[in-house]
Design a protein around this motif. Structure first.
Motif, PDB file in Angstrom:
ATOM      1  N   ALA A 151       0.845  -1.206   0.000  1.00 39.56           N
ATOM      2  CA  ALA A 151       0.000   0.000   0.000  1.00 39.56           C
ATOM      3  C   ALA A 151       0.876   1.249   0.000  1.00 39.56           C
ATOM      4  O   ALA A 151       0.595   2.225  -0.704  1.00 39.56           O
ATOM      5  CB  ALA A 151      -0.926  -0.014   1.211  1.00 39.56           C
ATOM      6  N   GLY A 152       1.968   1.207   0.772  1.00 35.54           N
ATOM      7  CA  GLY A 152       2.888   2.354   0.798  1.00 35.54           C
ATOM      8  C   GLY A 152       3.496   2.598  -0.575  1.00 35.54           C
ATOM      9  O   GLY A 152       3.585   3.740  -1.041  1.00 35.54           O
ATOM     10  N   LEU A 153       3.868   1.496  -1.242  1.00 36.25           N
ATOM     11  CA  LEU A 153       4.506   1.643  -2.554  1.00 36.25           C
ATOM     12  C   LEU A 153       3.533   2.201  -3.595  1.00 36.25           C
ATOM     13  O   LEU A 153       3.889   3.103  -4.362  1.00 36.25           O
ATOM     14  CB  LEU A 153       5.058   0.289  -3.032  1.00 36.25           C
ATOM     15  CG  LEU A 153       6.282  -0.222  -2.277  1.00 36.25           C
ATOM     16  CD1 LEU A 153       6.649  -1.629  -2.751  1.00 36.25           C
ATOM     17  CD2 LEU A 153       7.463   0.717  -2.476  1.00 36.25           C
ATOM     18  N   ALA A 159      -1.278   6.236  -6.398  1.00 31.02           N
ATOM     19  CA  ALA A 159      -2.643   5.764  -6.116  1.00 31.02           C
ATOM     20  C   ALA A 159      -3.182   6.503  -4.890  1.00 31.02           C
ATOM     21  O   ALA A 159      -2.445   6.753  -3.934  1.00 31.02           O
ATOM     22  CB  ALA A 159      -2.630   4.261  -5.859  1.00 31.02           C
ATOM     23  N   ARG A 160      -4.457   6.818  -4.928  1.00 31.25           N
ATOM     24  CA  ARG A 160      -5.097   7.431  -3.753  1.00 31.25           C
ATOM     25  C   ARG A 160      -5.907   6.348  -3.043  1.00 31.25           C
ATOM     26  O   ARG A 160      -6.847   5.803  -3.634  1.00 31.25           O
ATOM     27  CB  ARG A 160      -6.002   8.590  -4.200  1.00 31.25           C
ATOM     28  CG  ARG A 160      -5.211   9.817  -4.676  1.00 31.25           C
ATOM     29  CD  ARG A 160      -6.091  10.778  -5.427  1.00 31.25           C
ATOM     30  NE  ARG A 160      -6.434  10.268  -6.744  1.00 31.25           N
ATOM     31  CZ  ARG A 160      -7.398  10.764  -7.530  1.00 31.25           C
ATOM     32  NH1 ARG A 160      -8.132  11.774  -7.117  1.00 31.25           N
ATOM     33  NH2 ARG A 160      -7.630  10.238  -8.726  1.00 31.25           N
ATOM     34  N   LEU A 161      -5.501   6.001  -1.835  1.00 28.77           N
ATOM     35  CA  LEU A 161      -6.127   4.898  -1.095  1.00 28.77           C
ATOM     36  C   LEU A 161      -6.944   5.441   0.072  1.00 28.77           C
ATOM     37  O   LEU A 161      -6.486   6.340   0.785  1.00 28.77           O
ATOM     38  CB  LEU A 161      -5.058   3.934  -0.550  1.00 28.77           C
ATOM     39  CG  LEU A 161      -4.056   3.342  -1.552  1.00 28.77           C
ATOM     40  CD1 LEU A 161      -3.175   2.301  -0.857  1.00 28.77           C
ATOM     41  CD2 LEU A 161      -4.763   2.736  -2.762  1.00 28.77           C
ATOM     42  N   PHE A 162      -8.116   4.835   0.278  1.00 28.60           N
ATOM     43  CA  PHE A 162      -8.981   5.261   1.377  1.00 28.60           C
ATOM     44  C   PHE A 162      -9.425   4.039   2.179  1.00 28.60           C
ATOM     45  O   PHE A 162     -10.084   3.135   1.636  1.00 28.60           O
ATOM     46  CB  PHE A 162     -10.205   6.008   0.835  1.00 28.60           C
ATOM     47  CG  PHE A 162      -9.835   7.282   0.127  1.00 28.60           C
ATOM     48  CD1 PHE A 162      -9.693   8.475   0.824  1.00 28.60           C
ATOM     49  CD2 PHE A 162      -9.562   7.264  -1.241  1.00 28.60           C
ATOM     50  CE1 PHE A 162      -9.308   9.640   0.169  1.00 28.60           C
ATOM     51  CE2 PHE A 162      -9.181   8.429  -1.893  1.00 28.60           C
ATOM     52  CZ  PHE A 162      -9.056   9.626  -1.188  1.00 28.60           C
ATOM     53  N   GLU A 163      -9.051   4.036   3.457  1.00 25.70           N
ATOM     54  CA  GLU A 163      -9.518   2.989   4.369  1.00 25.70           C
ATOM     55  C   GLU A 163     -10.863   3.413   4.961  1.00 25.70           C
ATOM     56  O   GLU A 163     -11.269   4.565   4.830  1.00 25.70           O
ATOM     57  CB  GLU A 163      -8.485   2.771   5.481  1.00 25.70           C
ATOM     58  CG  GLU A 163      -7.137   2.271   4.945  1.00 25.70           C
ATOM     59  CD  GLU A 163      -6.147   1.964   6.051  1.00 25.70           C
ATOM     60  OE1 GLU A 163      -5.526   0.902   6.000  1.00 25.70           O
ATOM     61  OE2 GLU A 163      -6.006   2.806   6.970  1.00 25.70           O
ATOM     62  N   GLN A 164     -11.518   2.477   5.628  1.00 24.89           N
ATOM     63  CA  GLN A 164     -12.831   2.729   6.254  1.00 24.89           C
ATOM     64  C   GLN A 164     -13.785   3.369   5.267  1.00 24.89           C
ATOM     65  O   GLN A 164     -14.563   4.260   5.624  1.00 24.89           O
ATOM     66  CB  GLN A 164     -12.673   3.647   7.509  1.00 24.89           C
ATOM     67  CG  GLN A 164     -11.570   3.256   8.451  1.00 24.89           C
ATOM     68  CD  GLN A 164     -11.837   1.927   9.171  1.00 24.89           C
ATOM     69  OE1 GLN A 164     -12.882   1.310   8.980  1.00 24.89           O
ATOM     70  NE2 GLN A 164     -10.900   1.457   9.970  1.00 24.89           N
TER      71      GLN A 164
END
Ligand SMILES: Cc1cc2nc3c(=O)[nH]c(=O)nc-3n(C[C@H](O)[C@H](O)[C@H](O)COP(=O)(O)OP(=O)(O)OC[C@H]3O[C@@H](n4cnc5c(N)ncnc54)[C@H](O)[C@@H]3O)c2cc1C
Length: 347
Positions: A151-153, A159-164
């Motif tokens: 996910a960090g890479l 990439a735009r990542l969204f948890e929850q």
């Protein structure tokens, strides 16, 4: 928010899919209902065993030798990628299929012959743990660390990542979450055991199954040099560098009750895990942790991999062996969705 592609699910498969999409130069938003690697991808046995859920000789019979070899090769590529990308959390332990009885020993020999005939390295094992078939090149990984590092890479790569951020509705060109809508040309759903909850049309093709594990320690480090599966693959284990042994399986003991999205542990399966732990390692466990998570299963062991609705693609249903196969399928679905490929790893 806009992106070329929205990927739903940030486990190992969704993250590999995102990695592939970024390499193909498209903009990506990734969402997860919980945390990165919070489901099976971060809570599994950590075996990086090449191939599909079926043993190689069974896969060759069921899917045909060429197709079985292509799928095996695709997982070998993922295994090598993980080993070279994440040397601090993955190691080439070898994978030992340990025979539980004389019948399984015969089957291990057939398994070994089929691998060798197809040109894949493997050897016979006769040692302190018993007898079976050893693939020296296979490996183990810390599954949660793998997801977090991946996910960090991909975040660093754009990439735009969204948890929850659960996807609560898919409409043409849009993914709705409680906090907003992602407008996208393509949607890729990579949620394995949760596929039907998002894409009800897949009901019957893939279903959730609970898998349970326990951790035991301390044990002398190096007691189990190889990742192991035994009893026809029902049980599996690896020893971590600190000596802890992670032991999973006994799903057959739970029977149809394990066909569920309920991630609770159950007494019968946990008791069976303790018994099996003692039989395989020679001593009862000192249990430090117990857990369960859900994986997607299919009738023929092949995953769902393709377009499900216009503009909506899906991958999942690795039948409990998705660390490598899921990543290979995540990459394949990215290439298919973008139109860069017309057939995939499972064709
Ligand atoms: C206990 C256990 C042990 C296992 N051991 C092994 C092993 O040793 N080796 C191996 O190869 N495989 C193993 N597996 C199987 C392997 O874990 C899975 O095949 C693999 O993790 C699947 O990865 P994935 O990314 O496709 O799915 P998941 O890891 O399930 O990730 C899917 C993600 O989607 C998210 N999601 C779900 N619904 C939504 C939604 N509506 N909106 C947004 N996000 C959503 C979830 O929160 C989750 O993070 C094991 C599985 C379990 C449960």
């Amino acid at each position: 928010m806009h992106a070329d592609v929205c990927v739903i699910g940030l486990g190992g498969s969704g993250l590999a899919c995102i990695d592939q999409l970024l390499r193909d130069d498209v903009s990506v938003v990734g969402v997860d209902a919980g945390r990165v690697g919070g489901a099976a991808a971060g809570r599994n046995g950590g075996l990086l065993r090449a191939g599909t859920s079926l043993f190689y000789h069974d896969a060759a019979v069921k899917y045909g030798p060429d197709r079985a070899a292509r799928m095996y090769s695709a997982t070998v590529v993922e295994r090598e990628r993980l080993l070279s990308r994440f040397p601090s959390i993955a190691r080439r332990s070898g994978y030992l299929r340990l025979a539980h009885d004389s019948e399984e020993e015969r089957d291990c020999r057939a398994h070994l012959t089929a691998l060798r005939d197809a040109g894949f390295p493997a050897q016979w094992y006769d040692g302190p743990l018993g007898r079976g078939m050893l693939v020296d090149d296979d490996a183990v990984i810390d599954p949660l660390a793998r997801c977090r590092l991946e996910a960090g890479l991909v975040s660093s790569a754009g990439a735009r990542l969204f948890e929850q951020s659960p996807a609560v509705a898919l409409t043409p060109g849009a993914v709705e979450t409680p906090d907003g809508v992602i407008r996208c040309r393509l949607t890729i759903v990579a949620v394995d055991g949760a596929l039907v909850s998002i894409l009800p049309e897949l009901e019957g093709r893939v279903w959730p199954t609970r898998l349970q594990m326990l951790a035991s320690g301390p044990h002398p480090p190096g007691q189990l040099p190889h990742a192991i599966s035994t009893r026809w693959g029902w049980d599996y284990l690896q020893q971590l560098p600190d000596g802890t042994i992670a032991f999973g399986g006994c799903r057959d003991v739970g029977g149809t009750a394990e066909r569920t999205t309920d991630g609770s542990i159950t007494a019968p399966v946990q008791a069976a895990l303790e018994r099996r732990f003692a039989e395989v390692t020679g001593a009862p466990p000192s249990v430090t942790h117990r857990w369960a998570a859900t994986a997607g299963y299919t009738a023929d062991g092949l995953p769902v991999l393709g377009q499900v609705r216009p503009g909506v693609w899906a991958t999942g249903g690795y039948s409990g062996t998705g660390n490598l196969f899921g990543a290979a399928c995540g990459r394949a679905v990215a290439r298919l969705a973008l139109g860069w490929a017309t057939d995939s790893v499972i064709d």
